[in-house]
Design a protein around this motif. Structure first.
Motif, PDB file in Angstrom:
ATOM      1  N   VAL A   1      14.694  12.262  -8.142  1.00 44.06           N
ATOM      2  CA  VAL A   1      13.380  12.699  -7.647  1.00 44.06           C
ATOM      3  C   VAL A   1      12.738  11.588  -6.812  1.00 44.06           C
ATOM      4  O   VAL A   1      12.208  11.819  -5.719  1.00 44.06           O
ATOM      5  CB  VAL A   1      12.466  13.096  -8.815  1.00 44.06           C
ATOM      6  CG1 VAL A   1      11.063  13.429  -8.316  1.00 44.06           C
ATOM      7  CG2 VAL A   1      13.052  14.271  -9.572  1.00 44.06           C
ATOM      8  N   TRP A   2      12.813  10.378  -7.349  1.00 48.53           N
ATOM      9  CA  TRP A   2      12.218   9.233  -6.647  1.00 48.53           C
ATOM     10  C   TRP A   2      12.914   8.985  -5.312  1.00 48.53           C
ATOM     11  O   TRP A   2      12.259   8.743  -4.297  1.00 48.53           O
ATOM     12  CB  TRP A   2      12.309   8.010  -7.545  1.00 48.53           C
ATOM     13  CG  TRP A   2      11.842   6.735  -6.937  1.00 48.53           C
ATOM     14  CD1 TRP A   2      12.584   5.644  -6.626  1.00 48.53           C
ATOM     15  CD2 TRP A   2      10.495   6.380  -6.560  1.00 48.53           C
ATOM     16  NE1 TRP A   2      11.821   4.647  -6.092  1.00 48.53           N
ATOM     17  CE2 TRP A   2      10.526   5.076  -6.041  1.00 48.53           C
ATOM     18  CE3 TRP A   2       9.280   7.054  -6.627  1.00 48.53           C
ATOM     19  CZ2 TRP A   2       9.391   4.413  -5.588  1.00 48.53           C
ATOM     20  CZ3 TRP A   2       8.140   6.400  -6.169  1.00 48.53           C
ATOM     21  CH2 TRP A   2       8.192   5.107  -5.650  1.00 48.53           C
ATOM     22  N   ALA A   3      14.241   9.049  -5.279  1.00 47.08           N
ATOM     23  CA  ALA A   3      14.993   8.818  -4.047  1.00 47.08           C
ATOM     24  C   ALA A   3      14.647   9.850  -2.988  1.00 47.08           C
ATOM     25  O   ALA A   3      14.524   9.519  -1.798  1.00 47.08           O
ATOM     26  CB  ALA A   3      16.497   8.826  -4.338  1.00 47.08           C
ATOM     27  N   ALA A   4      14.490  11.109  -3.398  1.00 44.53           N
ATOM     28  CA  ALA A   4      14.118  12.153  -2.435  1.00 44.53           C
ATOM     29  C   ALA A   4      12.726  11.887  -1.863  1.00 44.53           C
ATOM     30  O   ALA A   4      12.491  12.030  -0.656  1.00 44.53           O
ATOM     31  CB  ALA A   4      14.177  13.524  -3.110  1.00 44.53           C
ATOM     32  N   ALA A   5      11.782  11.482  -2.730  1.00 47.99           N
ATOM     33  CA  ALA A   5      10.420  11.198  -2.265  1.00 47.99           C
ATOM     34  C   ALA A   5      10.412   9.989  -1.333  1.00 47.99           C
ATOM     35  O   ALA A   5       9.735   9.989  -0.291  1.00 47.99           O
ATOM     36  CB  ALA A   5       9.498  10.958  -3.464  1.00 47.99           C
ATOM     37  N   VAL A   6      11.182   8.946  -1.690  1.00 46.10           N
ATOM     38  CA  VAL A   6      11.233   7.752  -0.853  1.00 46.10           C
ATOM     39  C   VAL A   6      11.862   8.072   0.501  1.00 46.10           C
ATOM     40  O   VAL A   6      11.406   7.598   1.546  1.00 46.10           O
ATOM     41  CB  VAL A   6      12.018   6.637  -1.575  1.00 46.10           C
ATOM     42  CG1 VAL A   6      12.322   5.484  -0.623  1.00 46.10           C
ATOM     43  CG2 VAL A   6      11.221   6.125  -2.770  1.00 46.10           C
TER      44      VAL A   6
ATOM     45  N   ARG B   1       0.835  -1.200   0.000  1.00 45.38           N
ATOM     46  CA  ARG B   1       0.000   0.000   0.000  1.00 45.38           C
ATOM     47  C   ARG B   1       0.871   1.252   0.000  1.00 45.38           C
ATOM     48  O   ARG B   1       1.622   1.502   0.939  1.00 45.38           O
ATOM     49  CB  ARG B   1      -0.881  -0.004   1.244  1.00 45.38           C
ATOM     50  CG  ARG B   1      -1.630   1.306   1.470  1.00 45.38           C
ATOM     51  CD  ARG B   1      -2.536   1.211   2.650  1.00 45.38           C
ATOM     52  NE  ARG B   1      -3.033   2.519   3.041  1.00 45.38           N
ATOM     53  CZ  ARG B   1      -4.050   2.705   3.862  1.00 45.38           C
ATOM     54  NH1 ARG B   1      -4.681   1.683   4.355  1.00 45.38           N
ATOM     55  NH2 ARG B   1      -4.433   3.917   4.183  1.00 45.38           N
ATOM     56  N   PRO B   2       0.811   2.075  -1.076  1.00 49.04           N
ATOM     57  CA  PRO B   2       1.652   3.275  -1.125  1.00 49.04           C
ATOM     58  C   PRO B   2       1.094   4.379  -0.239  1.00 49.04           C
ATOM     59  O   PRO B   2      -0.112   4.474  -0.023  1.00 49.04           O
ATOM     60  CB  PRO B   2       1.599   3.691  -2.605  1.00 49.04           C
ATOM     61  CG  PRO B   2       0.269   3.197  -3.070  1.00 49.04           C
ATOM     62  CD  PRO B   2      -0.015   1.936  -2.293  1.00 49.04           C
ATOM     63  N   SER B   3       1.984   5.223   0.292  1.00 46.79           N
ATOM     64  CA  SER B   3       1.551   6.378   1.065  1.00 46.79           C
ATOM     65  C   SER B   3       1.030   7.455   0.126  1.00 46.79           C
ATOM     66  O   SER B   3       1.196   7.385  -1.098  1.00 46.79           O
ATOM     67  CB  SER B   3       2.724   6.914   1.891  1.00 46.79           C
ATOM     68  OG  SER B   3       3.732   7.407   1.017  1.00 46.79           O
ATOM     69  N   LEU B   4       0.394   8.467   0.710  1.00 48.43           N
ATOM     70  CA  LEU B   4      -0.109   9.576  -0.114  1.00 48.43           C
ATOM     71  C   LEU B   4       1.029  10.279  -0.829  1.00 48.43           C
ATOM     72  O   LEU B   4       0.863  10.774  -1.947  1.00 48.43           O
ATOM     73  CB  LEU B   4      -0.881  10.561   0.771  1.00 48.43           C
ATOM     74  CG  LEU B   4      -2.194  10.045   1.366  1.00 48.43           C
ATOM     75  CD1 LEU B   4      -2.808  11.098   2.277  1.00 48.43           C
ATOM     76  CD2 LEU B   4      -3.174   9.666   0.271  1.00 48.43           C
ATOM     77  N   LEU B   5       2.205  10.314  -0.190  1.00 53.59           N
ATOM     78  CA  LEU B   5       3.347  10.990  -0.805  1.00 53.59           C
ATOM     79  C   LEU B   5       3.813  10.260  -2.055  1.00 53.59           C
ATOM     80  O   LEU B   5       4.149  10.889  -3.065  1.00 53.59           O
ATOM     81  CB  LEU B   5       4.490  11.084   0.217  1.00 53.59           C
ATOM     82  CG  LEU B   5       5.800  11.722  -0.274  1.00 53.59           C
ATOM     83  CD1 LEU B   5       5.561  13.168  -0.693  1.00 53.59           C
ATOM     84  CD2 LEU B   5       6.869  11.648   0.817  1.00 53.59           C
ATOM     85  N   LEU B   6       3.844   8.921  -2.004  1.00 53.31           N
ATOM     86  CA  LEU B   6       4.362   8.147  -3.133  1.00 53.31           C
ATOM     87  C   LEU B   6       3.299   7.768  -4.156  1.00 53.31           C
ATOM     88  O   LEU B   6       3.633   7.316  -5.254  1.00 53.31           O
ATOM     89  CB  LEU B   6       5.037   6.871  -2.627  1.00 53.31           C
ATOM     90  CG  LEU B   6       6.275   7.039  -1.741  1.00 53.31           C
ATOM     91  CD1 LEU B   6       6.875   5.676  -1.421  1.00 53.31           C
ATOM     92  CD2 LEU B   6       7.311   7.925  -2.418  1.00 53.31           C
ATOM     93  N   ARG B   7       2.028   7.948  -3.815  1.00 53.92           N
ATOM     94  CA  ARG B   7       0.955   7.504  -4.716  1.00 53.92           C
ATOM     95  C   ARG B   7       1.057   8.125  -6.110  1.00 53.92           C
ATOM     96  O   ARG B   7       0.925   7.406  -7.121  1.00 53.92           O
ATOM     97  CB  ARG B   7      -0.403   7.787  -4.095  1.00 53.92           C
ATOM     98  CG  ARG B   7      -1.550   7.080  -4.807  1.00 53.92           C
ATOM     99  CD  ARG B   7      -2.871   7.408  -4.111  1.00 53.92           C
ATOM    100  NE  ARG B   7      -2.877   6.935  -2.741  1.00 53.92           N
ATOM    101  CZ  ARG B   7      -3.224   5.716  -2.375  1.00 53.92           C
ATOM    102  NH1 ARG B   7      -3.574   4.835  -3.294  1.00 53.92           N
ATOM    103  NH2 ARG B   7      -3.225   5.376  -1.107  1.00 53.92           N
ATOM    104  N   PRO B   8       1.291   9.447  -6.255  1.00 57.35           N
ATOM    105  CA  PRO B   8       1.397  10.005  -7.613  1.00 57.35           C
ATOM    106  C   PRO B   8       2.529   9.375  -8.423  1.00 57.35           C
ATOM    107  O   PRO B   8       2.378   9.134  -9.623  1.00 57.35           O
ATOM    108  CB  PRO B   8       1.654  11.498  -7.362  1.00 57.35           C
ATOM    109  CG  PRO B   8       1.139  11.748  -5.990  1.00 57.35           C
ATOM    110  CD  PRO B   8       1.390  10.492  -5.229  1.00 57.35           C
TER     111      PRO B   8
ATOM    112  N   ARG C   1      11.180   8.659   6.309  1.00 56.55           N
ATOM    113  CA  ARG C   1      11.326   9.464   7.522  1.00 56.55           C
ATOM    114  C   ARG C   1       9.971   9.653   8.202  1.00 56.55           C
ATOM    115  O   ARG C   1       9.858   9.542   9.432  1.00 56.55           O
ATOM    116  CB  ARG C   1      11.931  10.821   7.165  1.00 56.55           C
ATOM    117  CG  ARG C   1      12.325  11.642   8.380  1.00 56.55           C
ATOM    118  CD  ARG C   1      12.930  12.972   7.960  1.00 56.55           C
ATOM    119  NE  ARG C   1      14.021  12.787   6.999  1.00 56.55           N
ATOM    120  CZ  ARG C   1      14.671  13.788   6.430  1.00 56.55           C
ATOM    121  NH1 ARG C   1      14.353  15.034   6.711  1.00 56.55           N
ATOM    122  NH2 ARG C   1      15.643  13.545   5.567  1.00 56.55           N
ATOM    123  N   LYS C   2       8.961   9.901   7.407  1.00 55.84           N
ATOM    124  CA  LYS C   2       7.612  10.080   7.960  1.00 55.84           C
ATOM    125  C   LYS C   2       7.131   8.786   8.627  1.00 55.84           C
ATOM    126  O   LYS C   2       6.550   8.802   9.723  1.00 55.84           O
ATOM    127  CB  LYS C   2       6.656  10.493   6.846  1.00 55.84           C
ATOM    128  CG  LYS C   2       5.224  10.664   7.280  1.00 55.84           C
ATOM    129  CD  LYS C   2       4.333  11.044   6.100  1.00 55.84           C
ATOM    130  CE  LYS C   2       2.876  11.153   6.527  1.00 55.84           C
ATOM    131  NZ  LYS C   2       1.990  11.465   5.369  1.00 55.84           N
TER     132      LYS C   2
END
Length: 507
Positions: free
Chosen positions: A370-375, A324-331, A380-381
């Motif tokens: 970009v992906w690494a920064a989002a991950v 299940r992806p988080s809201l941050l990674l969903r897009p 962290r969250k």
């Protein structure tokens, strides 16, 4: 206690009825130490309850409460406190784990006889001494139960004080609840003498209420329809209420709202907020790790179903794959099919897809940054949420866990795949993995499989990557965590049994 009560009969009856051995030992010790107790709910449903279909509600004399808690602790039953808005000073919940069946045994101890709405037991029925004195041994099960006449009178009282449509939780299961009361009433009425019921009701209540109690039991009319009897019963026990009518209704409404919020959180939001029952001594975090195809997701979902009916459990997915992806990674996940069509190949360290030897191109490098920064932000969250959850008494189950010991995979930093990356971006990513080192899980369970098994379960993975990851997982260490290896080549039932054993040992 019953003079003819045979302790040997306990063991024989337990074996015949497949009763959990831990529960059998507890009941054995209760009798040996002459604990004054009885099961005070429906005797008709007791075999199903002992089979794991409900809580085991025991009324225990207050004078014996401390001895009972010692007996339970010595047999690995653990106290799980309720959250503040669900707690009651006269009850305690102990859970035990039966290795043979894999079930949790829920002993709900009552030191006062309290009844009322599901979320707010507002009435105390001052009959504890009488009911315990009259209690008898069940004819086939090794447990003391209410004497049938006592059970019948108490059933009518409970129906008057519990079957209320203003109780949101009861209303949600109204048909099933009223049916249980109807079946209990019919079973008792068929084998009891009306005069005995009326006489006991007169002794415990009053002469005028006694006749109404007998009428309610024998008329065949549903218990929830006796509005007049309900009003008189509420008036009779008004002196034993914890809260007056106004405060009780306000508290009940507030608890209903919290219950709704907790249900929403449990099934949808998954925020680290306690809503029902907390782990003893504070929360804990369990991380399940392994290569793709080792059974991490299956184990986490099974453990969540096993514990989640009794204890507050929060699952956290630290991966970026099919979980299940988080809201941050969903897009980013939604855009992944398009990106995959743009990229003909990936670097060899990538887990799925066609592997290639050449260095990453410019497009891949930019997308990976970009992906690494989002991950990193997402990890962290989730790390913060996991630690807050354990601080608040929840059991946190994680699928994977961030680490920086093995670079490039096994949930390690992603930017190590690139040679040219801004230093500030590497520091930004590294901060999340540094936080993971500072906040290790309490328990890490490594699910170990052979390369052949992993390749069979994940045919899209490169076999060379599989072998490398399995070898790296064996070397992986997480300082501060207890690490246990479980052979995931076993049948799933045995794997689950081993994981349950380690988690129960931790709690």
């Amino acid at each position: 206690m019953d003079a003819l009560y045979d302790i040997g009969m306990i063991r024989r009856s337990c074996a015949e009825n497949a009763m959990p051995s831990g529960l059998a030992e507890v009941l054995d010790e209760f009798h040996r130490q002459q604990i004054s107790y009885c099961y005070w709910k429906s005797s008709r449903r007791l075999p199903a309850v002992f089979a794991g279909e409900g809580d085991i509600d025991l009324l225990v004399a207050r004078a014996d409460q401390h001895r009972v808690q010692v007996i339970l602790a010595e047999r690995d039953f653990k106290l799980f406190p309720s959250v503040a808005d669900r707690d009651h000073p006269a009850t305690l919940s102990f859970l035990g784990y039966d290795e043979r069946s894999g079930q949790l045994i829920h002993l709900h101890l009552h030191f006062r006889l309290i009844v009322g709405e599901r979320l707010l037991k507002n009435y105390r029925i001052p009959w504890e001494e009488v009911l315990l004195t009259r209690a008898i041994l069940h004819p086939t099960l090794p447990v003391r139960i209410l004497e049938p006449t006592s059970e019948a009178v108490l059933l009518v009282v409970r129906a008057c004080l519990e079957l209320r449509r203003v109780d949101l939780m009861t209303l949600c299961v109204w048909q099933a609840t009223t049916r249980k009361f109807a079946l209990d009433r019919a079973a008792l009425a068929a084998r009891l003498d009306r005069t005995a019921v009326r006489d006991l009701a007169a002794e415990l209540l009053s002469a005028d209420l006694a006749e109404l109690v007998a009428d309610a039991l024998y008329s065949g009319q549903p218990l929830e329809t006796w509005a007049g009897l309900r009003r008189r019963m509420q008036k009779h026990f008004a002196a034993y209420r914890s809260y007056n009518a106004v405060e009780m209704r306000m508290r009940s409404a507030g608890r209903a709202l919290l219950w709704l919020a907790g249900s929403l959180n449990k099934h949808v939001l998954l925020a680290p907020r306690p809503w029902s029952r907390r782990a003893p001594g504070g929360g804990c975090m369990v991380a399940l790790m392994g290569v793709d195809g080792s059974g991490k997701s299956t184990s986490v979902s099974t453990m969540r179903a096993w514990l989640g009916t009794k204890v507050d459990v929060v699952p956290i997915y630290f991966g970026t794959g099919d979980g299940r992806p988080s809201l941050l990674l969903r897009p980013f996940k939604l855009a992944m099919p398009v990106i995959r069509r743009m990229l003909k190949s990936k670097p060899r360290v990538a887990s799925h897809g066609k592997a290639s030897g050449p260095a990453p191109g410019l497009l891949y490098s930019l997308l990976l940054m970009v992906w690494a920064a989002a991950v990193a932000m997402d990890k962290r969250k989730k790390l913060a949420a996991a630690r807050r959850g354990t601080n608040r008494g929840l059991i946190v189950l994680t699928d994977r866990y961030p680490q920086s010991q093995i670079i490039g995979f096994n949930d390690g930093p992603l930017l190590s795949r690139l040679t040219r990356v801004p230093h500030w971006l590497r520091r930004f990513e590294g901060a999340s993995y540094h936080l993971a080192r500072r906040l290790p899980p309490d328990l890490v369970i490594k699910l170990v499989v052979t390369p052949e098994t992993a390749a069979r379960r994940e045919p899209e993975m490169d076999p060379a990557v599989i072998r490398e990851r399995i070898a790296a997982l064996q070397r992986l260490e997480l300082p501060g965590a207890r690490v246990v290896c479980v052979d995931a080549e076993q049948p799933l039932e045995e794997v689950i049994r081993a994981v349950k054993h380690e988690i129960w040992r931790l709690i």
